[in-house]
Motif scaffolding. Structure first.
Motif, PDB file in Angstrom:
ATOM      1  N   PRO A 136       7.234   2.599   9.549  1.00 48.13           N
ATOM      2  CA  PRO A 136       8.247   1.597   9.161  1.00 48.13           C
ATOM      3  C   PRO A 136       7.602   0.401   8.455  1.00 48.13           C
ATOM      4  CG  PRO A 136       7.849   1.521  11.539  1.00 48.13           C
ATOM      5  CD  PRO A 136       7.030   2.656  10.997  1.00 48.13           C
ATOM      6  N   PHE A 137       8.327  -0.167   7.500  1.00 50.25           N
ATOM      7  CA  PHE A 137       7.870  -1.390   6.826  1.00 50.25           C
ATOM      8  C   PHE A 137       8.897  -2.487   7.055  1.00 50.25           C
ATOM      9  CE2 PHE A 137       5.503   1.905   4.693  1.00 50.25           C
ATOM     10  CZ  PHE A 137       4.281   1.337   4.417  1.00 50.25           C
ATOM     11  N   LYS A 138       8.903  -3.038   8.251  1.00 50.93           N
ATOM     12  CA  LYS A 138       9.915  -4.034   8.619  1.00 50.93           C
ATOM     13  C   LYS A 138       9.710  -5.361   7.914  1.00 50.93           C
ATOM     14  CE  LYS A 138      11.126  -2.358  13.213  1.00 50.93           C
ATOM     15  NZ  LYS A 138      10.280  -1.157  13.297  1.00 50.93           N
ATOM     16  N   ALA A 196      10.440  12.612  -7.370  1.00 50.94           N
ATOM     17  CA  ALA A 196      11.242  13.471  -6.484  1.00 50.94           C
ATOM     18  C   ALA A 196      12.177  12.631  -5.615  1.00 50.94           C
ATOM     19  CB  ALA A 196      10.317  14.321  -5.612  1.00 50.94           C
ATOM     20  N   ILE A 197      11.668  11.525  -5.114  1.00 48.24           N
ATOM     21  CA  ILE A 197      12.499  10.652  -4.272  1.00 48.24           C
ATOM     22  C   ILE A 197      13.666  10.104  -5.089  1.00 48.24           C
ATOM     23  CG2 ILE A 197      12.549   8.454  -3.005  1.00 48.24           C
ATOM     24  CD1 ILE A 197       9.695   9.027  -2.062  1.00 48.24           C
ATOM     25  N   ALA A 198      13.366   9.671  -6.321  1.00 49.53           N
ATOM     26  CA  ALA A 198      14.425   9.107  -7.173  1.00 49.53           C
ATOM     27  C   ALA A 198      15.502  10.158  -7.440  1.00 49.53           C
ATOM     28  CB  ALA A 198      13.827   8.606  -8.483  1.00 49.53           C
ATOM     29  N   GLY A 246      11.041   3.683   8.569  1.00 48.72           N
ATOM     30  CA  GLY A 246      10.144   4.835   8.505  1.00 48.72           C
ATOM     31  C   GLY A 246      10.940   6.113   8.307  1.00 48.72           C
ATOM     32  N   SER A 247      10.207   7.190   8.064  1.00 43.12           N
ATOM     33  CA  SER A 247      10.911   8.450   7.780  1.00 43.12           C
ATOM     34  C   SER A 247      10.088   9.628   8.269  1.00 43.12           C
ATOM     35  CB  SER A 247      11.144   8.553   6.263  1.00 43.12           C
ATOM     36  OG  SER A 247      11.694   9.816   5.932  1.00 43.12           O
ATOM     37  N   LYS A 248      10.770  10.611   8.825  1.00 46.42           N
ATOM     38  CA  LYS A 248      10.074  11.854   9.177  1.00 46.42           C
ATOM     39  C   LYS A 248      11.031  13.035   9.095  1.00 46.42           C
ATOM     40  CE  LYS A 248      10.615  11.273  14.151  1.00 46.42           C
ATOM     41  NZ  LYS A 248       9.964  11.081  15.426  1.00 46.42           N
ATOM     42  N   GLU A 249      10.489  14.183   8.854  1.00 43.68           N
ATOM     43  CA  GLU A 249      11.213  15.463   8.855  1.00 43.68           C
ATOM     44  C   GLU A 249      12.331  15.542   7.833  1.00 43.68           C
ATOM     45  OE1 GLU A 249      12.357  15.856  12.939  1.00 43.68           O
ATOM     46  OE2 GLU A 249      10.284  16.100  13.595  1.00 43.68           O
ATOM     47  N   ARG A 250      12.291  14.666   6.840  1.00 40.59           N
ATOM     48  CA  ARG A 250      13.317  14.785   5.801  1.00 40.59           C
ATOM     49  C   ARG A 250      12.782  15.576   4.615  1.00 40.59           C
ATOM     50  NH1 ARG A 250      14.685   9.043   6.680  1.00 40.59           N
ATOM     51  NH2 ARG A 250      16.309   9.065   8.263  1.00 40.59           N
ATOM     52  N   TRP A 255      12.588  -0.104  -9.207  1.00 40.26           N
ATOM     53  CA  TRP A 255      11.418   0.564  -9.801  1.00 40.26           C
ATOM     54  C   TRP A 255      11.425   2.064  -9.493  1.00 40.26           C
ATOM     55  CZ3 TRP A 255       6.332   1.918  -7.445  1.00 40.26           C
ATOM     56  CH2 TRP A 255       5.370   2.226  -8.401  1.00 40.26           C
ATOM     57  N   ILE A 256      11.574   2.398  -8.202  1.00 41.49           N
ATOM     58  CA  ILE A 256      11.503   3.823  -7.814  1.00 41.49           C
ATOM     59  C   ILE A 256      12.659   4.619  -8.429  1.00 41.49           C
ATOM     60  CG2 ILE A 256      11.565   5.459  -5.873  1.00 41.49           C
ATOM     61  CD1 ILE A 256      10.230   3.281  -4.154  1.00 41.49           C
ATOM     62  N   LEU A 257      13.870   4.068  -8.349  1.00 39.94           N
ATOM     63  CA  LEU A 257      15.027   4.811  -8.879  1.00 39.94           C
ATOM     64  C   LEU A 257      14.955   4.947 -10.398  1.00 39.94           C
ATOM     65  CD1 LEU A 257      17.844   3.475  -6.520  1.00 39.94           C
ATOM     66  CD2 LEU A 257      16.847   5.781  -6.581  1.00 39.94           C
ATOM     67  N   ARG A 269       0.800  -1.224   0.000  1.00 46.64           N
ATOM     68  CA  ARG A 269       0.000   0.000   0.000  1.00 46.64           C
ATOM     69  C   ARG A 269       0.832   1.272   0.000  1.00 46.64           C
ATOM     70  NH1 ARG A 269      -4.959  -2.183   0.826  1.00 46.64           N
ATOM     71  NH2 ARG A 269      -5.069  -4.011   2.148  1.00 46.64           N
ATOM     72  N   CYS A 270       1.993   1.236  -0.613  1.00 51.10           N
ATOM     73  CA  CYS A 270       2.809   2.454  -0.740  1.00 51.10           C
ATOM     74  C   CYS A 270       2.031   3.512  -1.514  1.00 51.10           C
ATOM     75  CB  CYS A 270       4.105   2.175  -1.505  1.00 51.10           C
ATOM     76  SG  CYS A 270       5.011   0.735  -0.955  1.00 51.10           S
ATOM     77  N   LEU A 271       1.192   3.030  -2.451  1.00 55.86           N
ATOM     78  CA  LEU A 271       0.541   3.960  -3.370  1.00 55.86           C
ATOM     79  C   LEU A 271      -0.636   4.700  -2.723  1.00 55.86           C
ATOM     80  CD1 LEU A 271       0.790   1.631  -6.479  1.00 55.86           C
ATOM     81  CD2 LEU A 271       2.207   3.609  -5.938  1.00 55.86           C
TER      82      LEU A 271
HETATM   83  C1  HEC Z   1       1.153   6.535   5.449  1.00 56.11           C
HETATM   84  C2  HEC Z   1       1.762   7.135   4.291  1.00 56.11           C
HETATM   85  C3  HEC Z   1       2.950   6.459   3.650  1.00 56.11           C
HETATM   86  C4  HEC Z   1       3.049   5.162   3.203  1.00 56.11           C
HETATM   87  C5  HEC Z   1       2.016   4.058   3.310  1.00 56.11           C
HETATM   88  C6  HEC Z   1       4.347   5.057   2.590  1.00 56.11           C
HETATM   89  N1  HEC Z   1       5.001   6.238   2.662  1.00 56.11           N
HETATM   90 FE1  HEC Z   1       6.868   6.622   1.943  1.00 56.11          FE
HETATM   91  N2  HEC Z   1       6.776   8.478   2.758  1.00 56.11           N
HETATM   92  C7  HEC Z   1       5.687   9.043   3.364  1.00 56.11           C
HETATM   93  C8  HEC Z   1       6.037  10.373   3.834  1.00 56.11           C
HETATM   94  C9  HEC Z   1       5.099  11.327   4.549  1.00 56.11           C
HETATM   95  C10 HEC Z   1       7.382  10.579   3.490  1.00 56.11           C
HETATM   96  C11 HEC Z   1       8.232  11.785   3.829  1.00 56.11           C
HETATM   97  C12 HEC Z   1       8.625  11.686   5.275  1.00 56.11           C
HETATM   98  C13 HEC Z   1       9.721  12.677   5.643  1.00 56.11           C
HETATM   99  O1  HEC Z   1       9.448  13.891   5.586  1.00 56.11           O
HETATM  100  O2  HEC Z   1      10.804  12.215   6.016  1.00 56.11           O
HETATM  101  C14 HEC Z   1       7.810   9.361   2.801  1.00 56.11           C
HETATM  102  C15 HEC Z   1       9.095   9.183   2.314  1.00 56.11           C
HETATM  103  C16 HEC Z   1       9.500   8.082   1.579  1.00 56.11           C
HETATM  104  C17 HEC Z   1      10.833   7.904   1.054  1.00 56.11           C
HETATM  105  C18 HEC Z   1      11.993   8.873   1.186  1.00 56.11           C
HETATM  106  C19 HEC Z   1      12.666   8.701   2.515  1.00 56.11           C
HETATM  107  C20 HEC Z   1      13.943   9.506   2.646  1.00 56.11           C
HETATM  108  O3  HEC Z   1      14.822   9.048   3.350  1.00 56.11           O
HETATM  109  O4  HEC Z   1      14.036  10.566   2.020  1.00 56.11           O
HETATM  110  C21 HEC Z   1      10.834   6.697   0.390  1.00 56.11           C
HETATM  111  C22 HEC Z   1      12.012   6.032  -0.311  1.00 56.11           C
HETATM  112  C23 HEC Z   1       9.520   6.135   0.545  1.00 56.11           C
HETATM  113  N3  HEC Z   1       8.736   6.994   1.264  1.00 56.11           N
HETATM  114  C24 HEC Z   1       9.116   4.936   0.019  1.00 56.11           C
HETATM  115  C25 HEC Z   1       7.946   4.286   0.381  1.00 56.11           C
HETATM  116  C26 HEC Z   1       7.646   2.930   0.027  1.00 56.11           C
HETATM  117  C27 HEC Z   1       8.506   2.029  -0.847  1.00 56.11           C
HETATM  118  C28 HEC Z   1       6.448   2.620   0.597  1.00 56.11           C
HETATM  119  C29 HEC Z   1       5.724   1.290   0.634  1.00 56.11           C
HETATM  120  C30 HEC Z   1       6.513   0.195   1.116  1.00 56.11           C
HETATM  121  C31 HEC Z   1       6.008   3.817   1.296  1.00 56.11           C
HETATM  122  N4  HEC Z   1       6.935   4.792   1.135  1.00 56.11           N
HETATM  123  C32 HEC Z   1       4.814   3.895   1.995  1.00 56.11           C
HETATM  124  C33 HEC Z   1       4.455   8.442   3.554  1.00 56.11           C
HETATM  125  C34 HEC Z   1       4.185   7.119   3.297  1.00 56.11           C
END
Ligand code: HEC
Ligand code: HEC
Length: 234
Positions: free
Chosen positions: A213-215, A179-181, A198-202, A228-230, A161-163
């Motif tokens: 996080p997706f452990k 943008a991520i790529a 997981g990721s925040k504040e980046r 795929w993403i890159l 459910r990344c999408l």
């Molecule tokens: C609940 C919403 C959500 C889901 C589901 C989600 N993402 Fe994200 N993703 C985010 C947000 C919000 C950010 C930016 C967070 C930040 O500011 O660091 C992000 C950032 C990223 C980044 C960049 C991280 C970085 O270090 O710059 C990648 C890569 C990424 N997501 C991949 C994925 C992938 C692959 C999946 C599925 C496995 C996924 N995301 C699922 C919300 C989500």
């Protein structure tokens, strides 16, 4: 197991709320899973195995309406429902539409009278002829062909459910994959870490939204996702 317990809980909870038995509405899908899945395969298309205990539900459900005798075409479904309600509780070789060879192979279906009430059997039969149809089979096969044709990376992204948070070409809750790529072309390891932990504040563009996080993603799946993403860095 957990699902089964939950199902029992829901069913008991539900029926217990109603004193008047007539008002109880049975959920055909849940009941079919509860009472029929131990012998009949419930998938569309069916998962066929050599040691199956009974014909798949789809096979039964498509054939019975074709085989019941009717005086008027409009009563085909209701006659088929009547047949199932009766057969579930009182099966016999004489009534069976199943050919002799199959009956020999599977043995006759044991009566479910002790487990399944008439009302429940009716809810199950109604659900069977709504859900286990030729049209649904065609639809599912088409969906499968379309799904199989997708990029492997998109399949993994759908699975997790990344999408729901990322689009390829525009910001949603998280940044676009383009943008991520662009930002992470040379930082594959960093991306893996962000996805796993997981990721925040980046990303300022996310306005404080965080990524969970997706452990549970396997290393192989991560590799497929990253390729795929890159690949969007063009
Ligand atoms: C609940 C919403 C959500 C889901 C589901 C989600 N993402 Fe994200 N993703 C985010 C947000 C919000 C950010 C930016 C967070 C930040 O500011 O660091 C992000 C950032 C990223 C980044 C960049 C991280 C970085 O270090 O710059 C990648 C890569 C990424 N997501 C991949 C994925 C992938 C692959 C999946 C599925 C496995 C996924 N995301 C699922 C919300 C989500
Ligand atoms: C213990 C195993 C078992 C369970 C549980 C079971 N079945 Fe069956 N069923 C069979 C077998 C074996 C056959 C094939 C032989 C036959 O037709 O009697 C069969 C055949 C049938 C047929 C085809 C009858 C015919 O020959 O035309 C119907 C309809 C059916 N099952 C409905 C159900 C429904 C609905 C449930 C759930 C309430 C259910 N069965 C639960 C074993 C089972």
């Amino acid at each position: 197991m957990f699902r089964l317990l939950l199902m029992n809980f829901l069913l008991l909870g539900f029926t217990a709320c109603h004193d008047d038995r007539q008002t109880v509405e049975f959920d055909g899908k849940l009941l079919t899973e509860k009472y029929c899945s131990s012998c009949h395969d419930l998938h569309i298309p069916p998962v066929i195995s050599d040691d199956e205990l009974a014909p798949p539900m789809l096979a039964i459900s498509v054939h019975i309406p074709e085989l019941v005798s009717v005086s008027n075409e409009s009563e085909r479904t209701s006659k088929a429902i009547d047949f199932v309600v009766d057969y579930v509780r009182d099966p016999s070789a004489e009534k069976a539409f199943c050919d002799k060879k199959s009956i020999k192979r599977y043995g006759l279906m044991p009566s479910q009278k002790e487990r399944v009430s008439k009302e429940e059997a009716k809810a199950i039969a109604t659900y069977m002829f709504q859900h286990y149809t030729q049209e649904n089979l065609t639809k599912k096969m088409k969906e499968k062909v379309e799904f199989d044709a997708l990029d492997p990376g998109r399949k993994v992204a759908l699975k997790y459910r990344c999408l729901g948070c990322h689009k390829v070409d525009r910001k949603l809750i998280g940044p676009s994959f383009i943008a991520i790529a662009k930002r992470h072309v040379d930082a594959k390891e960093k991306m893996i870490k962000s996805i796993k932990e997981g990721s925040k504040e980046r990303w300022e563009s996310s306005n404080g939204a965080i990524m969970p996080p997706f452990k549970q993603i396997s290393d192989d799946e991560l590799e497929i996702l990253l390729v795929w993403i890159l690949g969007f860095d063009t």
